[in-house]
Scaffold this active site. Structure first.
Site, PDB file in Angstrom:
ATOM      1  CB  ALA A 109      -0.918   0.011   1.216  1.00 55.47           C
ATOM      2  CG  PHE A 110      -0.294   5.649  -0.441  1.00 56.68           C
ATOM      3  CD1 PHE A 110      -1.530   5.349   0.081  1.00 56.68           C
ATOM      4  CD2 PHE A 110       0.283   6.867  -0.114  1.00 56.68           C
ATOM      5  CE1 PHE A 110      -2.191   6.241   0.911  1.00 56.68           C
ATOM      6  CE2 PHE A 110      -0.373   7.770   0.708  1.00 56.68           C
ATOM      7  CZ  PHE A 110      -1.612   7.459   1.226  1.00 56.68           C
ATOM      8  CE  LYS A 111      -2.871   4.893   4.915  1.00 57.03           C
ATOM      9  NZ  LYS A 111      -3.686   4.560   3.781  1.00 57.03           N
ATOM     10  CG  ASP A 112       4.469  -0.281   2.485  1.00 56.82           C
ATOM     11  OD1 ASP A 112       4.388  -0.485   3.713  1.00 56.82           O
ATOM     12  OD2 ASP A 112       4.016  -1.059   1.632  1.00 56.82           O
ATOM     13  CG  LEU A 115       3.888   4.523   8.002  1.00 55.59           C
ATOM     14  CD1 LEU A 115       2.563   3.788   7.965  1.00 55.59           C
ATOM     15  CD2 LEU A 115       4.260   4.892   9.438  1.00 55.59           C
TER      16      LEU A 115
END
Ligand code: PLP
Length: 500
Positions: A109-112, A115
């Protein structure tokens, strides 16, 4: 460069903002003076993704040296953390449409993208602030954030992370991702309740004086990894910059030529990073905010009224099921002409009445940069089906919402003649049931069985993070009543203090 609050003249160092997340007055931190028009193609051409991140961050995290930033970036973006060496590859659909793939990190997911770097920024800030307590990140998640935070913080010295998720509120794949989490500093627990329960119980634990004192005595400091932290926001600017460079390099646009972006939106963090990239000098034409049936934002861009008094829907794009977008406050700060008093007043209105409105004049100005649109679940499945059949490209449900909004704007004659980029936020294999329905395949109980069927039709291989997951043992199977969250946090605090 210092950061100031959106609601007052409170001003702090970057390390303080990183460590504490939220301003004392409840506002969000923004740069004291925004670095406008500092980027252009010539200065960026030929740079790797990591070098582009370094350029972007040098304008915000001036508290770290070039060398410190370089090392953090190298640890965050490499062949172990991202499956594609370009980190954010650009996929060309046709002459006027591209897809920027933000989902090649460890949790798909783009959150990587934020994060993977955030734990390094946080631990460096901790050192600068001479904070020697152990950090305990507490997170409530509806799916993607929790897993990306767990992967980002796993085994990072001086930090620990505890994640709560609603036992029946996440997709079967997301559940396995969390239950099988590795790392010696992590703890995961399901709770009986929905995401809002998890979120509000956790907030109470967070702000409970006795709990904080107990943690302090044990040498533990609570912190959070949610998307309002400046350490999550500014790293995201980099992929808009790299997308621009890729568009020029591949001949989709000329140097300096404007392009539009369509962003599947929930908490407004991703699209805000695009707005910041534009302010920094990247020639973005319009930022199109795509929503699902929880269309509070697309209504705002239509009417200038933000009205959260409306039913909440559970949709097939769960990471966008949000009525109060926390990063929207930063956007309002710029809409108001950096007027903290005005923002404080709007936020108060929102809290007391659930509604706020900007003037017609402001709406006219902000619509030069922004537009909105939304589609429902049935349309989302139809978009996945159509794009797969016509282009052989499989969209995840969130990205499909953005694609559908793009198609509708063109059908309605509102599209521009500019090249458009759809920001793709997740790998389709994170959402097997929706993909099966969209491709008219039968659904099954086990998500891996569904992926076998989808793979047989599409030929898309199982990405390594999911293939590895399949054979890993479950480490965290407990589900607890929400009333027991406080005790669970305290027990984890004990185990942290015994380790150190
Ligand atoms: C978090 C998320 C979004 C929403 O992004 P915001 O920055 O919160 O607007 C969209 N799609 C996916 C897959 C996500 O995980």
């Amino acid at each position: 460069m210092n950061f100031r609050s959106t609601r007052s003249s409170e001003c702090v160092s970057p390390s303080f903002a990183l460590l504490h997340g939220l301003a004392q007055d409840g506002g969000l931190y923004v740069p004291e003076s925004f670095p406008e028009n500092v980027l252009d193609y010539k200065q960026l051409a030929g740079k790797t993704y990591q070098e582009i991140v370094a350029v972007v961050l040098s304008h915000f995290f001036t508290n770290f040296s070039d060398e410190e930033r370089k090392q953090m970036i190298a640890s965050a973006y490499n062949e172990e953390t991202f499956r594609d060496e370009q980190i954010v590859p650009l996929h060309s659909m046709d002459t006027d449409l591209s897809i920027s793939e933000l989902f090649h990190g460890r949790t798909l997911a783009f959150k990587d993208l934020a994060l993977s770097l955030f734990p390094y920024l946080l631990t460096a800030a901790k050192k600068q602030e001479k904070e020697d307590r152990n950090i305990l990140i507490l997170t409530a998640t509806s799916g993607d954030t929790g897993k990306a935070a767990l992967e980002g913080f796993k085994n990072v010295p001086g930090t620990n992370i505890m994640v709560f998720y609603p036992s029946e509120g996440v997709s079967p794949m997301q559940k396995q991702q969390m239950q099988k989490q590795e790392g010696n500093n992590v703890k995961v627990s399901a709770i009986y309740g929905n995401f809002d329960d998890a979120q509000s119980f956790l907030k109470r634990v967070f702000t409970n004086k006795a709990v904080n004192e107990y943690a302090d005595k044990k040498g533990v400091l609570f912190s959070s990894a949610n998307s309002i932290n400046v350490g999550r926001l500014f790293p995201q600017v980099a992929y808009y910059v790299s997308t621009y460079v890729s568009l020029v390099d591949t001949g989709c646009i000329n140097e300096g030529e404007a392009f539009d972006v369509v962003v599947p939106t929930g908490n407004f963090g991703n699209i805000l990073a695009g707005y910041f990239a534009k302010k920094m000098g990247i020639p973005i034409g319009q930022l199109i905010c795509a929503s699902n049936k929880n269309n509070v934002l697309s209504d705002f861009f239509e009417t200038g009224i933000y009205d959260m008094k409306r039913p909440f829907y559970t949709t097939s794009s769960p990471s966008m099921d949000i009525l109060l977008s926390s990063n929207f406050e930063r956007f309002l700060f710029y809409v108001s002409g950096e007027n903290a008093g005005k923002v404080a007043q709007w936020e108060k209105e929102l809290q007391t009445t659930g509604r706020m409105a900007v003037t017609t004049e402001s709406l006219k100005i902000l619509r030069k940069d922004f537009a909105g649109g939304w589609i429902n679940d049935a349309e989302t499945r139809a978009v996945i089906n159509h794009v797969y059949n016509d282009y052989g490209y499989l969209l995840d449900p969130h990205t499909a919402v953005a694609y559908g909004v793009y198609l509708n704007r063109h059908k309605q004659g509102m599209g521009s003649s500019r090249h458009t980029v759809i920001m793709s936020t997740a790998h389709p294999y994170k959402f097997p049931p929706v993909i099966c329905e969209a491709l008219a395949l039968k659904t099954a109980a086990d998500p891996f069985d569904m992926l076998t069927d989808i793979g047989a039709v599409t030929g898309i291989a199982l990405p390594k993070p999911l293939a590895d997951l399949q054979n890993k043992p479950v480490r965290f199977s407990d589900a607890i009543p929400k009333e027991e969250m406080k005790q669970a946090v305290l027990s984890f605090v004990d185990s942290i203090s015994q380790k150190s």
